[in-house]
Write a protein that holds these residues in place. Structure first.
Motif, short mmCIF file in Angstrom:
data_model
loop_
_atom_site.label_atom_id
_atom_site.label_comp_id
_atom_site.label_asym_id
_atom_site.label_seq_id
_atom_site.Cartn_x
_atom_site.Cartn_y
_atom_site.Cartn_z
N LEU A 199 1.10 -1.17 0.28
CA LEU A 199 0.04 0.20 0.01
C LEU A 199 0.88 1.67 0.42
O LEU A 199 0.27 2.35 -0.73
N LYS A 200 2.15 1.50 0.49
CA LYS A 200 3.02 1.93 0.80
C LYS A 200 3.64 2.76 -0.70
O LYS A 200 3.58 3.76 -0.72
N LYS A 201 4.10 1.54 -1.18
CA LYS A 201 4.49 1.60 -2.18
C LYS A 201 3.88 2.24 -3.73
O LYS A 201 3.78 3.23 -3.99
N LEU A 202 2.34 1.70 -3.75
CA LEU A 202 1.33 2.40 -4.57
C LEU A 202 1.34 3.45 -4.25
O LEU A 202 1.19 4.46 -5.32
N ASN A 203 0.44 3.83 -2.85
CA ASN A 203 0.15 5.45 -2.70
C ASN A 203 1.51 6.41 -3.29
O ASN A 203 1.23 7.56 -3.63
N GLU A 204 2.96 5.95 -3.44
CA GLU A 204 4.24 6.62 -3.28
C GLU A 204 4.54 7.17 -4.91
O GLU A 204 5.02 7.60 -5.13
N LEU A 205 3.24 6.26 -5.86
CA LEU A 205 3.32 6.48 -7.73
C LEU A 205 2.33 7.39 -7.91
O LEU A 205 2.58 7.95 -8.81
N GLU A 206 2.05 8.15 -6.28
CA GLU A 206 0.95 9.37 -7.45
C GLU A 206 0.19 9.33 -8.75
O GLU A 206 -0.02 9.63 -8.93
N SER A 207 -0.76 7.74 -8.77
CA SER A 207 -1.39 7.51 -9.32
C SER A 207 -2.99 8.54 -9.30
O SER A 207 -2.80 8.20 -7.95
N ASP A 208 -3.81 8.20 -10.17
CA ASP A 208 -5.27 8.83 -9.67
C ASP A 208 -6.16 7.73 -9.38
O ASP A 208 -7.23 8.34 -8.27
N LEU A 209 -5.79 6.29 -8.66
CA LEU A 209 -6.55 5.64 -8.21
C LEU A 209 -6.09 5.17 -6.30
O LEU A 209 -5.40 6.15 -6.84
N THR A 210 -7.19 5.51 -5.86
CA THR A 210 -7.04 4.77 -4.78
C THR A 210 -6.85 3.92 -4.23
O THR A 210 -7.87 2.87 -4.47
N PHE A 211 -5.72 3.82 -3.03
CA PHE A 211 -5.93 2.33 -2.54
C PHE A 211 -5.83 2.21 -1.19
O PHE A 211 -5.70 3.37 0.17
N LYS A 212 -6.16 1.40 -0.44
CA LYS A 212 -6.47 1.04 0.61
C LYS A 212 -6.32 -0.08 1.51
O LYS A 212 -6.92 -1.25 0.47
N MET A 213 -5.76 -0.45 3.08
CA MET A 213 -5.72 -2.08 2.88
C MET A 213 -7.17 -2.34 3.58
O MET A 213 -7.88 -1.58 4.55
N GLY A 214 -7.69 -3.77 3.87
CA GLY A 214 -8.92 -3.50 4.17
C GLY A 214 -8.99 -5.45 4.87
O GLY A 214 -8.24 -5.47 4.54
N PRO A 215 -9.78 -5.92 5.17
CA PRO A 215 -11.32 -5.67 5.51
C PRO A 215 -10.69 -4.78 7.00
O PRO A 215 -9.26 -5.10 7.82
N GLU A 216 -11.74 -4.34 7.67
CA GLU A 216 -12.52 -3.16 8.44
C GLU A 216 -12.09 -4.81 9.78
O GLU A 216 -11.41 -3.76 10.84
N TYR A 217 -12.40 -5.46 9.03
CA TYR A 217 -12.52 -6.44 10.70
C TYR A 217 -11.08 -7.41 10.97
O TYR A 217 -10.70 -7.81 9.83
N LYS A 218 -10.38 -7.04 11.46
CA LYS A 218 -9.14 -7.01 11.36
C LYS A 218 -8.38 -9.27 11.72
O LYS A 218 -7.52 -9.49 11.80
N SER A 219 -9.13 -9.65 12.57
CA SER A 219 -9.65 -11.10 12.32
C SER A 219 -9.70 -11.38 11.27
O SER A 219 -9.18 -13.36 10.43
N MET A 220 -9.68 -10.61 9.87
CA MET A 220 -9.70 -11.60 8.33
C MET A 220 -7.84 -11.31 7.79
O MET A 220 -7.65 -10.32 8.47
N LYS A 221 -8.16 -12.06 6.91
CA LYS A 221 -6.38 -11.96 5.76
C LYS A 221 -6.94 -10.39 5.55
O LYS A 221 -7.52 -9.72 4.71
N SER A 222 -5.54 -9.74 5.10
CA SER A 222 -5.27 -8.43 4.81
C SER A 222 -5.39 -8.50 3.45
O SER A 222 -5.15 -9.49 2.28
N CYS A 223 -5.71 -7.65 2.53
CA CYS A 223 -6.42 -7.27 1.47
C CYS A 223 -6.51 -5.68 1.07
O CYS A 223 -5.89 -4.98 1.96
N LEU A 224 -5.97 -6.00 -0.33
CA LEU A 224 -5.76 -4.37 -1.19
C LEU A 224 -6.73 -3.83 -2.09
O LEU A 224 -7.68 -4.81 -2.99
N TYR A 225 -7.52 -2.95 -1.65
CA TYR A 225 -8.92 -2.18 -2.51
C TYR A 225 -8.53 -1.49 -3.13
O TYR A 225 -8.22 -0.42 -2.38
N ILE A 226 -8.89 -1.72 -4.16
CA ILE A 226 -8.66 -0.67 -5.83
C ILE A 226 -10.57 0.34 -5.60
O ILE A 226 -11.34 -0.26 -6.36
N GLY A 227 -9.89 1.41 -5.77
CA GLY A 227 -11.05 2.55 -5.81
C GLY A 227 -11.22 2.73 -7.01
O GLY A 227 -11.08 1.86 -7.88
N MET A 228 -12.68 3.79 -7.23
CA MET A 228 -12.92 3.63 -8.82
C MET A 228 -12.11 4.82 -9.26
O MET A 228 -10.96 5.76 -8.80
#
Length: 760
Positions: free
Chosen positions: A521-550
């Motif tokens: 997530l840190k590397k992709l945000n450093e690219l300064e693209s028009d896409l938004t990236f976030k890390m999820g899900p909100e439930y910490k008991s689940m595996k981490s995923c990468l969410y790509i925005g609109m």
């Protein structure tokens, strides 16, 4: 207003009317002062804990609130005066409402809970049809069970509320389905209703009451009330009508379907939201000739406190007047028609209530026909489409419509939009100005702003919907990536990187995967693209995923997925290399400590015991010095082994190190134009430009290699007779000399680093 009070000659009432007049004068003065100062009266002007928490209710709202205080003041009068005044207030309000909404010779029941009026009407119908109900009670109902018919489009929980209030079992309810083949899908199926009534009569049941809709709770459709009235008269049933479209009865032109509601046995209305009046009760108008039964059913009361419920509405109706009431309802209907006409001109917006132009409710949704057609509206035309594909495409549209509704609610809050889920159409956005415009102050300019916001969001919705399926296919075809189907994410998609130690059978979170996704997530945000990236899900008991925005631009999905996979793989390899290096360094330090301890023991044996004595050792070292070499250990990170420092001290080569080569990057960066952001597709002609630049780069490399082969080669080429026709110009000659100097510098001037034997 004062004239009605002064008709009852009494000093107390006259004083009350005088105080009320002064209160109204204070409200008018405050409004005039606010207009002179050029500012609106808002809730922020109210001091105390309510500051900023109460919406602007207007003068008619203040009048309704004043009615509650006035009711408490009136209740202190003596019984005879109180009885006369409350009876007058109740009769006047009932008469005005019946005239305004075209309900002749009706009675009124005022209640706080909207469904309470229908429960009282059901009691009245039971007492009317079961003459011995007062004496025998439930035994009469047991011998001949009553049946209450509700539409499938009725308000949720209405049937359960009626059964709880009346003490009836749930089998006494009969839910009538809506039309499936012809007409609106939200109108009651009259033919099927008649069949249900006949079946109940044959089984010995009693058809008691039918609840029809003049504007369903979801989309504002009106049932065929005229046909339903005929059916109720045929079987002796009570017809009750409710819905937001009943407000249009106050207008000059009313549709025939809504006008038929004036012939029903009872109707429930909510004038508070229609007119923007807070704390105003709902009203149920009904027709019945027996006052004893209405008293038993609870529709009438002799208590003055029950009659005073109409006081806020009594004051507000007089303050607004007939013209003011009609103007508010007409303004709300014009807002809905304005929005409906504008949305018809917008592409990819489907209106669900096009067949009823008189309906003050507008329900719309975003849709886009892709290669497989929109499943919501084209499922009948595409029978060969796989069910999974239909479900996935509809789910994608529902998620995007939910996002669109939330965005519009945030951008235009005075519109009063609501997001709802319909069984057949999916997620939709509803605009019902009759229920919100008077309270929120919605204007025509707000409707235009709403349409402009919808048009601005359409490119984002269309582009995202087109890229979702491509992103899924690209992720499924890339090793190391797993596509995650999140039904509540409106972006392009969700992806998870599967590292080497990932347990695919478990969905619990693992620290290593969370660390990799955080770095990704840190590397992709450093690219300064028009896409938004976030890390999820909100439930910490689940595996981490990468969410790509609109996105609203054409994105190169293959480049995006490749960048995600390569970057995640690099982060995993670097993390593993660091862990291995840490282990190697730790073992090397332990080995070095052991060897240094052995070296100290060997030095003691060589020097002898006498040299360790302080005074004797100094004398011996003065007469016979020891030629001891400085022994140490150096750790070679490349080989992972310990080496002696003796060659370094012997050859004095400690400062002559080898410059490590630059670390190559495994990410293949695509050539971009100036200002072009990552992941965007290159415009036309970029391939030809890329090939030209590659050829020119190869030519420059060949020139440098040719010059670096030696000055003799350049001289021979310059002196050859074949070179005269194409002799270089002075400018080209200067460029050749510069290249030759660079080549000579690369051979002669650059220092040659001799590689130590240990690294060879």
């Amino acid at each position: 207003m004062d004239a009605s009070l002064e008709k009852i000659a009494d000093p107390t009432l006259a004083e009350m009317g005088k105080n009320l007049k002064e209160a109204m004068k204070m409200l008018e003065d405050s409004q005039r002062t606010a207009e002179e100062n050029g500012k609106k009266i808002v809730s922020g002007d109210i001091p105390g804990p309510l500051q900023g928490r109460i919406q602007n209710i207007g003068e008619q709202g203040h009048m309704a609130l004043l009615g509650h205080s006035l009711g408490a003041y009136i209740s202190t009068l003596d019984k005879e005066k109180l009885r006369k005044l409350t009876t007058r207030i109740l009769s006047d309000t009932t008469l005005w409402l019946c005239r305004i909404f075209r309900y002749e010779n009706g009675c009124a029941y005022f209640h706080e809970e909207e469904r309470e009026g229908l429960a009282k009407i059901c009691r009245l119908a039971i007492h009317s049809r079961y003459e011995d109900f007062v004496v025998d009670g439930f035994n009469v109902l047991y011998n001949k069970k009553p049946v209450i018919y509700l539409s499938a489009a009725a308000r949720p929980g209405l049937g359960q509320y009626l059964c709880n209030q009346l003490g009836l079992p749930f089998p006494c309810l009969c839910r009538v389905p809506c039309n499936t083949m012809f007409g609106s899908q939200h109108q009651m199926d009259v033919a099927f209703l008649e069949k249900l009534i006949k079946d109940d009569v044959e089984r010995g049941r009693l058809p008691l009451l039918l609840v029809a809709n003049a504007g369903t709770a979801a989309v504002g459709h009106t049932d065929k009330i005229g046909r339903l009235k005929e059916l109720c008269e045929q079987y002796g049933m009570w017809l009750h009508v409710e819905g937001v479209n009943l407000a249009t009865l106050a207008l000059g032109y009313v549709s025939s379907s809504v006008l038929a509601a004036t012939k029903c046995d009872s109707m429930t209305m909510t004038p508070g939201p229609w007119l923007g009046l807070p704390a105003v009760p709902a009203v149920t108008l009904y027709k019945h000739d027996d006052p004893a039964l209405t008293l038993v059913a609870g529709l009438t009361s002799n208590k003055p406190a029950d009659k005073l419920r109409a006081l806020p509405l009594w004051l507000s109706l007089q303050y607004l007047g007939l013209d003011g009431i009609v103007e508010k309802i007409k303004h709300a209907c014009q807002l809905s028609q304005r929005l409906q006409e504008n949305l018809k001109k917008v592409n990819h917006i489907k209106i669900l209530v096009e067949d009823e132009l008189s309906s003050p409710v507008v329900v719309f949704r975003f849709f886009q026909e892709l290669a497989g057609s929109d499943p919501v509206f084209k499922a009948v035309l595409a029978p060969n489409t796989a069910p999974s594909t239909v479900s996935r495409e509809r789910h994608s549209c529902d998620v995007l419509n939910r996002w669109l509704g939330e965005q519009l609610k945030h951008l235009v809050p005075v519109s009063g939009l609501t997001v709802m889920d319909l069984e057949a159409e999916g997620t939709c956005v509803r605009f019902s100005p009759l229920m919100t415009a008077a309270v929120l102050g919605t204007r025509g300019e707000d409707v235009d702003q709403l349409v402009a916001c919808i048009q601005s969001k359409l490119p984002v919705l269309s582009c995202t919907l087109q890229l979702r399926e491509e992103f899924k296919q690209e992720v499924e075809g890339t090793a190391g990536l797993l596509y995650v189907d999140d039904p509540n994410w409106p972006g392009i998609g969700v992806v998870r990187y599967e590292h080497a130690n990932d347990d695919k059978s478990s969905l619990k979170s693992d620290p290593e995967g969370e660390k990799i996704h955080a770095g990704l997530l840190k590397k992709l945000n450093e690219l300064e693209s028009d896409l938004t990236f976030k890390m999820g899900p909100e439930y910490k008991s689940m595996k981490s995923c990468l969410y790509i925005g609109m996105t609203s631009d054409d994105i190169d999905i293959s480049e995006l997925v490749e960048t995600i996979a390569v970057t995640a793989r690099e982060i995993e390899e670097n993390s593993r290399l660091l862990e291995n290096m840490t282990e190697v360094v730790r073992k090397g330090i332990q080995e070095a400590q052991v060897e240094l301890q052995k070296a100290n023991e060997e030095r003691l044996l060589e020097e002898g015991v006498l040299r360790q004595i302080p005074v004797v050792g100094s004398v011996l070292n003065w007469f016979s010095p020891v030629q001891a070499l400085q022994k140490g250990r150096t750790f070679n990170l490349t080989a992972g082994s310990l080496e002696s420092t003796e060659p370094i001290y012997v050859y004095k080569a400690q400062g002559a190190g080898v410059t490590p080569p630059p670390t190559p990057s495994s990410i293949r960066t695509k050539q971009r134009f100036p200002g072009q952001k990552p992941f965007k597709r290159s415009p036309r002609g970029s391939d030809a430009l890329s090939e030209t630049s590659s050829v020119s780069h190869i030519d420059d490399v060949e020139k440098v290699e040719r010059l670096s082969s030696g000055p003799e080669h350049v001289t021979l080429e310059a002196n050859s007779p074949e070179g005269h026709p194409g002799a270089p110009t002075p400018q080209k000659a200067d460029q050749t000399e510069d290249l030759q100097k660079k080549a000579q510098c690369s051979e002669d001037d650059c220092p040659q680093v001799e590689e130590p034997e240990s690294l060879r």
